[in-house]
Design a protein around this motif. Structure first.
Motif, PDB file in Angstrom:
ATOM      1  N   ALA A 193       0.825  -1.211   0.000  1.00 44.96           N
ATOM      2  CA  ALA A 193       0.000   0.000   0.000  1.00 44.96           C
ATOM      3  C   ALA A 193       0.858   1.258   0.000  1.00 44.96           C
ATOM      4  N   GLU A 194       1.909   1.257   0.824  1.00 47.22           N
ATOM      5  CA  GLU A 194       2.747   2.447   0.928  1.00 47.22           C
ATOM      6  C   GLU A 194       3.605   2.662  -0.304  1.00 47.22           C
ATOM      7  N   ALA A 195       3.831   1.600  -1.091  1.00 48.88           N
ATOM      8  CA  ALA A 195       4.716   1.701  -2.250  1.00 48.88           C
ATOM      9  C   ALA A 195       3.962   1.887  -3.562  1.00 48.88           C
ATOM     10  N   LEU A 196       2.640   1.979  -3.512  1.00 52.08           N
ATOM     11  CA  LEU A 196       1.854   2.037  -4.742  1.00 52.08           C
ATOM     12  C   LEU A 196       2.211   3.247  -5.594  1.00 52.08           C
ATOM     13  N   ASP A 197       2.483   3.003  -6.869  1.00 56.48           N
ATOM     14  CA  ASP A 197       2.643   4.085  -7.843  1.00 56.48           C
ATOM     15  C   ASP A 197       1.240   4.528  -8.250  1.00 56.48           C
ATOM     16  N   ARG A 198       0.830   5.690  -7.793  1.00 60.88           N
ATOM     17  CA  ARG A 198      -0.540   6.148  -8.007  1.00 60.88           C
ATOM     18  C   ARG A 198      -0.703   6.924  -9.314  1.00 60.88           C
ATOM     19  N   VAL A 199       0.380   7.129 -10.037  1.00 62.90           N
ATOM     20  CA  VAL A 199       0.316   7.851 -11.309  1.00 62.90           C
ATOM     21  C   VAL A 199       0.206   6.845 -12.442  1.00 62.90           C
ATOM     22  N   VAL A 200      -0.854   6.964 -13.237  1.00 63.93           N
ATOM     23  CA  VAL A 200      -1.039   6.110 -14.405  1.00 63.93           C
ATOM     24  C   VAL A 200      -0.382   6.810 -15.590  1.00 63.93           C
ATOM     25  N   SER A 201       0.580   6.162 -16.192  1.00 64.79           N
ATOM     26  CA  SER A 201       1.333   6.798 -17.271  1.00 64.79           C
ATOM     27  C   SER A 201       0.522   6.823 -18.564  1.00 64.79           C
ATOM     28  N   PRO A 202       0.813   7.761 -19.462  1.00 63.57           N
ATOM     29  CA  PRO A 202       0.149   7.768 -20.774  1.00 63.57           C
ATOM     30  C   PRO A 202       0.377   6.463 -21.524  1.00 63.57           C
ATOM     31  N   GLU A 203       1.538   5.848 -21.335  1.00 58.69           N
ATOM     32  CA  GLU A 203       1.825   4.583 -22.019  1.00 58.69           C
ATOM     33  C   GLU A 203       0.908   3.472 -21.520  1.00 58.69           C
ATOM     34  N   GLU A 204       0.604   3.478 -20.240  1.00 59.24           N
ATOM     35  CA  GLU A 204      -0.293   2.453 -19.700  1.00 59.24           C
ATOM     36  C   GLU A 204      -1.701   2.612 -20.250  1.00 59.24           C
ATOM     37  N   SER A 205      -2.182   3.847 -20.348  1.00 62.10           N
ATOM     38  CA  SER A 205      -3.523   4.071 -20.907  1.00 62.10           C
ATOM     39  C   SER A 205      -3.555   3.751 -22.392  1.00 62.10           C
ATOM     40  N   VAL A 209      -7.370  10.203 -23.322  1.00 60.30           N
ATOM     41  CA  VAL A 209      -7.587   9.874 -21.919  1.00 60.30           C
ATOM     42  C   VAL A 209      -8.094  11.116 -21.193  1.00 60.30           C
ATOM     43  N   THR A 210      -9.256  11.016 -20.619  1.00 63.43           N
ATOM     44  CA  THR A 210      -9.807  12.141 -19.857  1.00 63.43           C
ATOM     45  C   THR A 210      -9.508  12.025 -18.370  1.00 63.43           C
ATOM     46  N   GLN A 211      -9.192  10.819 -17.923  1.00 61.20           N
ATOM     47  CA  GLN A 211      -8.949  10.585 -16.501  1.00 61.20           C
ATOM     48  C   GLN A 211      -8.336   9.200 -16.359  1.00 61.20           C
ATOM     49  N   ALA A 212      -7.526   9.016 -15.335  1.00 59.73           N
ATOM     50  CA  ALA A 212      -6.968   7.701 -15.035  1.00 59.73           C
ATOM     51  C   ALA A 212      -6.669   7.642 -13.546  1.00 59.73           C
ATOM     52  N   ALA A 213      -6.716   6.441 -13.000  1.00 65.83           N
ATOM     53  CA  ALA A 213      -6.468   6.288 -11.563  1.00 65.83           C
ATOM     54  C   ALA A 213      -5.919   4.903 -11.292  1.00 65.83           C
ATOM     55  N   ALA A 214      -5.191   4.786 -10.190  1.00 56.22           N
ATOM     56  CA  ALA A 214      -4.699   3.499  -9.718  1.00 56.22           C
ATOM     57  C   ALA A 214      -5.401   3.151  -8.407  1.00 56.22           C
ATOM     58  N   CYS A 215      -5.649   1.874  -8.208  1.00 64.09           N
ATOM     59  CA  CYS A 215      -6.232   1.423  -6.942  1.00 64.09           C
ATOM     60  C   CYS A 215      -5.579   0.113  -6.550  1.00 64.09           C
ATOM     61  N   LEU A 216      -5.966  -0.422  -5.402  1.00 61.75           N
ATOM     62  CA  LEU A 216      -5.366  -1.621  -4.835  1.00 61.75           C
ATOM     63  C   LEU A 216      -6.380  -2.748  -4.769  1.00 61.75           C
TER      64      LEU A 216
END
Length: 389
Positions: A288-300, A319-326
């Motif tokens: 949880a503490e190490a999560l990369d919360r930024v979704v890169s343009p390459e991933e989208s 891409v209008t929005q992107a998010a990371a979750c666990l």
């Protein structure tokens, strides 16, 4: 300062907020503790929408939980005036032949149909031709796809559900302490001692529903049973939304045989011209503490290229929005609802595994009954630690 409660709930996301609300309904002197201020975007219960489907392909044992969740959300809507559940329909579709798998279960469409029949859940069985006729947003279908359509399925609003349950819990007398990190939980004679960064809390019993923070807090055996995976959500602009009518369903579309050969998504929310879609990955674990919360343009871009392009009408690569979750996942993708093996006053509720939110309100009711009355509302054996040996 030490405070004493009947029951403490550690973690106030999907499961914890539901449990605290239900404990309030039962009149328990309860406290909820969370290191953040739910609802928030730092765990597993954000992103504006979650699919709900009543015939659960992951297994029939889950169906009573989701049916209870729908009942509870409708009651909450009446109590609060919030819109929590939108029954726009749910479509689960796979190839007409060959092997498919979803959440570790083969023939997920067939398992969904079996569950619907077992619980008399209204549904239809469609082929690809009928899907294309009724739902023109799905493109390039071969015609022989096998699909399960459930008109009572749809989506719930996770942030609204959590906020409504916490608000009602407070109104019913529960104490809510946010910005409070639990450091340790120790069972003592006659109760449980909870050490936090803001003092000590004593309780007769404790519910631990801390999601991705559960294993670091509790240690073995949960460190071996709970894996945390980074998951990505993507929203793409529609250049033409005409294919998405008022009856456009949420969907799970298995387009290949692999565990990642699928996408799930939602119709545009009212007033929007974008669609939210995602897939899942279980190969790479994180903390949880190490999560990369930024979704890169390459991933989208990769998501659009591999899963969206040519399949969803009007979906551009913008891409209008992107998010990371666990996701917190057990080895068999099932839930854990069981007493801690060394602390029988501590109930552990780790119920994510990629399909937890639709069950959360029902699980909260079951948890409250277990803690207050030990009523055995449902058989918890399918969610026990014993199944892992």
């Amino acid at each position: 300062m030490e405070d004493r409660f009947d029951i403490a709930v550690v973690g106030l996301g999907a499961m914890g907020s539901a449990a605290l609300y239900q404990l309030g309904l039962q009149g328990a002197k309860a406290v909820g503790l969370d290191r953040f201020a739910p609802p928030h975007a730092l765990g597993s219960s954000h992103g504006e929408s979650r699919i709900t489907r009543q015939a659960v392909g992951e297994g029939r044992d889950y169906v009573p939980l989701v049916l209870a969740s729908h009942r509870i959300w409708r009651a909450l809507e009446a109590e609060t005036g919030e819109t929590l559940l939108t029954a726009c329909g749910a479509l689960v579709m796979g190839p007409g032949s060959g092997v498919t798998s979803h959440h570790g279960k083969p023939d997920f469409v067939g398992r969904s149909i079996d569950a619907a029949r077992a619980f008399a859940i209204p549904h239809e069985i469609l082929d690809g031709r009928e899907v294309a006729r009724r739902f023109p947003q799905f493109l390039n279908l071969s015609g022989d796809e096998k699909a399960y359509y459930e008109p009572g399925g749809g989506y719930v609003r996770p942030e609204r559900c959590i906020a409504a349950q916490l608000r009602r819990a407070g109104e019913l007398g529960a104490t809510i302490r946010t910005g409070t990190t639990v450091l340790s939980i120790l069972q003592e004679p006659g109760g449980v001692r909870i050490e936090t960064d803001r003092g000590v809390v004593l309780a007769d019993q404790v519910v631990v529903s801390a999601g991705a923070w559960t294993a670091p807090l509790l240690g073995a055996p949960f460190t071996d049973l709970l894996a945390v995976n980074r998951q990505l959500l993507h929203w793409y602009a529609l250049d033409d939304a005409s294919a998405y009518g008022p009856e456009s369903p949420v969907f799970i579309w298995m387009h290949g045989s692999g565990e990642t050969d699928y996408l799930y998504g939602f119709p545009p929310l009212p007033g929007e011209t974008q669609i939210k879609v995602a897939t899942e990955q279980y190969e790479t674990s994180t903390r949880a503490e190490a999560l990369d919360r930024v979704v890169s343009p390459e991933e989208s871009a990769a998501m659009h290229r591999h899963h969206v392009a040519g399949r969803l009408a009007g979906a551009t690569a913008q891409v209008t929005q992107a998010a990371a979750c666990l996701y917190t996942v057990t080895p068999d993708r099932g839930f854990i609802i069981d007493r801690h093996p060394r602390m029988d006053r501590v109930l552990v509720v780790s119920a994510c595994s990629g399909h937890g939110f639709k069950h959360s309100a029902g699980i909260g009711e079951v948890v409250a009954d277990e803690m207050v009355r030990a009523s055995g509302r449902i058989d918890l054996e399918p969610y026990s630690l014993a199944r892992f040996g």
